[in-house]
Design a protein around this motif. Structure first.
Motif, PDB file in Angstrom:
ATOM      1  N   LEU A   1     114.896 -26.205 139.016  1.00  0.00           N
ATOM      2  CA  LEU A   1     115.253 -27.546 139.513  1.00  0.00           C
ATOM      3  C   LEU A   1     114.388 -28.625 138.857  1.00  0.00           C
ATOM      4  O   LEU A   1     114.860 -29.734 138.582  1.00  0.00           O
ATOM      5  N   MET A   2     113.119 -28.293 138.596  1.00  0.00           N
ATOM      6  CA  MET A   2     112.251 -29.233 137.873  1.00  0.00           C
ATOM      7  C   MET A   2     112.779 -29.455 136.451  1.00  0.00           C
ATOM      8  O   MET A   2     112.770 -30.560 135.927  1.00  0.00           O
ATOM      9  N   GLU A   3     113.236 -28.374 135.840  1.00  0.00           N
ATOM     10  CA  GLU A   3     113.764 -28.463 134.471  1.00  0.00           C
ATOM     11  C   GLU A   3     115.023 -29.339 134.453  1.00  0.00           C
ATOM     12  O   GLU A   3     115.228 -30.139 133.542  1.00  0.00           O
ATOM     13  N   TYR A   4     115.860 -29.179 135.484  1.00  0.00           N
ATOM     14  CA  TYR A   4     117.057 -30.030 135.610  1.00  0.00           C
ATOM     15  C   TYR A   4     116.652 -31.506 135.642  1.00  0.00           C
ATOM     16  O   TYR A   4     117.199 -32.346 134.915  1.00  0.00           O
ATOM     17  N   GLU A   5     115.661 -31.824 136.464  1.00  0.00           N
ATOM     18  CA  GLU A   5     115.202 -33.217 136.558  1.00  0.00           C
ATOM     19  C   GLU A   5     114.693 -33.705 135.189  1.00  0.00           C
ATOM     20  O   GLU A   5     115.042 -34.790 134.740  1.00  0.00           O
ATOM     21  N   ARG A   6     113.883 -32.849 134.536  1.00  0.00           N
ATOM     22  CA  ARG A   6     113.325 -33.242 133.226  1.00  0.00           C
ATOM     23  C   ARG A   6     114.443 -33.500 132.213  1.00  0.00           C
ATOM     24  O   ARG A   6     114.393 -34.456 131.454  1.00  0.00           O
ATOM     25  N   LYS A   7     115.462 -32.650 132.229  1.00  0.00           N
ATOM     26  CA  LYS A   7     116.528 -32.777 131.230  1.00  0.00           C
ATOM     27  C   LYS A   7     117.384 -34.014 131.449  1.00  0.00           C
ATOM     28  O   LYS A   7     117.948 -34.552 130.510  1.00  0.00           O
ATOM     29  N   ARG A   8     117.527 -34.436 132.679  1.00  0.00           N
ATOM     30  CA  ARG A   8     118.480 -35.498 132.989  1.00  0.00           C
ATOM     31  C   ARG A   8     117.887 -36.902 133.082  1.00  0.00           C
ATOM     32  O   ARG A   8     118.574 -37.886 132.857  1.00  0.00           O
TER      33      ARG A   8
END
Ligand SMILES: Cc1cc2nc3c(=O)[nH]c(=O)nc-3n(C[C@H](O)[C@H](O)[C@H](O)COP(=O)(O)OP(=O)(O)OC[C@H]3O[C@@H](n4cnc5c(N)ncnc54)[C@H](O)[C@@H]3O)c2cc1C
Length: 426
Positions: free
Chosen positions: A366-373
């Motif tokens: 979920l952290m990676e999702y935030e970083r990517k978006r």
């Protein structure tokens, strides 16, 4: 995230057992048919982002429970735009066949200035958009988009959509999250590996579970109405933007060209948590008193107007914590002046599902999702804010704006958005 739940529910939430309306958490690693059990994700909100997230997660191998507060399908709303970047995601999810029948593909955006008395530029869309971006630029009634996505989601075996159930709270533990659900018949609970808050601009997941501030009212009100195309056939093939002092107007065809959608945006401090507050034609016209007669005549046509207060969320707040992530308006409500609210929710859904599929550690995914978006979405939010100022300029500022737009011309104006529309789902 709350760390306790009051009352009778607590034992259920702590034990992780779902009460009747929720399905039990997977307790074994295989299903009766020998297939590996699907990891289960709970999505709060069956709006545009929530339904797309369900489709993307299901495609990535998850089973999804979607909780939707409303009892009925969303017949509410009016026009919404599906730009090429969003189209590509829906296409990858096998959710574009209904769009062929329900969307319109405007040939151009005609930009008009009240100061100049009419057209100052024409941005080509239609075939030009398809050639440039490899996907169409479409406009659609939100109810048609919502209904189409709902039907596709309901046809997928691993998506369960529960209407009339509102996400009320949740408690995380090492293995998952147990959510409290409020329905007409009382409170129940359910359990999954993660909770996705796709519950819109007035998100409960954002405010209650993550304790983040609400979206800010922007001091702008949008009035919306639709008229049969026969009343303004000259508007059937294009999107129109009229910019003026402290107000603007956007119109485009919806319902496969059978109707024209009007959105009149004005500076005004009125606000309420409501997508559809009633408004009168006189109230709308009052804001457009000195506008050219053709615009006033157009605004006088609708039988019925509805209004909503515009909000957005500025950069800098988190989107994910532990096993909870926000998506769409709940994460980044934005002003509609880039027509990207729906499109960004659709893009989010795709990236979120990829991250959860590729990273077994849910918190990290979920952290990676935030970083990517985040960077991309915040650029859209900022550009929408810039447009809000530009559209409502007056005096010499409006003159400078009109001169700049004329100088650039339609092709170059379009190319300024290549970074947005060329986005590809991985
Ligand atoms: C009724 C309605 C009408 C709209 N009309 C327009 C329009 O005319 N033009 C336009 O550009 N945009 C409109 N929008 C907004 C537009 O759909 C969103 O800005 C955009 O699509 C982003 O989608 P989203 O999924 O983040 O949020 P939304 O599409 O707003 O979906 C959020 C969903 O979450 C549900 N929900 C809220 N709280 C809870 C809860 N606690 N538990 C479970 N479910 C919950 C809501 O009922 C809704 O279905 C409308 C939204 C709604 C809900």
């Amino acid at each position: 995230m709350t760390d306790h739940i009051d009352g009778e529910l607590e034992p259920d939430l702590r034990s992780g057992q779902a009460t009747p309306s929720g399905s039990p958490a997977p307790s074994c690693r295989t299903q009766p048919d020998g297939q590996p059990a699907r990891r289960r994700i709970i999505v709060a909100g069956a709006g545009i982002g929530g339904l797309t997230a369900a489709l993307a997660l299901e495609r990535s191998g998850f089973s999804v429970q979607v909780l939707e507060r409303s009892q009925q399908n969303g017949e509410v709303g009016a026009g919404i735009q599906i730009s090429p970047n969003a189209w590509r995601v829906l296409d990858a999810l096998g959710a574009t066949s209904f769009l062929e029948e329900t969307t319109s593909k405007p040939e151009a955006i005609q930009i008009n200035s009240v100061r100049a008395g009419g057209k100052i530029a024409r941005i080509p869309l239609g075939k030009e958009a398809v050639q440039r971006y490899g996907a169409p630029y479409c406009v659609i009634h939100r109810a048609d988009l919502h209904k189409g996505l709902m039907e596709v989601a309901e046809s997928r075996p691993n998506i369960e959509i529960n209407r009339g159930l509102a996400l009320a709270d949740g408690v995380e533990d090492e293995d998952g999250i147990t959510v409290e659900i409020q329905g007409e018949s009382g409170v129940s609970s359910s359990r999954g590996e993660a909770l996705i808050g796709a519950d819109g601009v007035w998100s409960t997941v954002r405010r209650r579970l993550l304790r983040l501030p609400s979206a800010d009212y922007a001091g702008r009100v949008a009035y919306r109405a639709t008229i049969p195309v026969e009343k303004a056939p000259e508007l059937a093939n294009h999107t129109g933007l009229w910019m003026g002092d402290r107000a603007h107007l956007v119109h485009y065809p919806i319902g496969s060209g059978r109707e024209i959608n009007l959105v009149a945006v004005v500076d005004d401090e009125w606000h309420e948590e409501n997508w559809s507050a009633p408004a009168s034609g006189e109230e709308v016209l009052e804001h457009y008193k000195d506008w050219p007669l053709p615009v006033r005549k157009l605004l006088a046509l609708p039988q019925r107007w509805l209004k909503w207060a515009l909000c957005d969320i500025g950069p800098g707040t988190i989107w994910a914590e532990g096993r909870i992530a926000l998506l769409g308006d709940a994460a980044h409500a934005m002003l509609p002046f880039m027509a990207q609210g729906g499109a960004m929710a659709i893009e989010d859904a795709w990236v979120l599902a990829r991250c959860l599929a590729e990273e077994a550690d849910v918190d990290e995914a979920l952290m990676e999702y935030e970083r990517k978006r985040k960077q991309r979405v915040e650029r859209v939010v900022r550009t929408a804010r810039d447009n809000a100022r530009t559209y409502h300029m007056k005096g010499v500022m409006a003159l400078a704006r009109d001169t700049g737009i004329r100088y650039l011309g339609g092709q170059r104006l379009l190319s300024r958005y290549d970074w947005l529309y060329k986005w590809q789902p991985e």
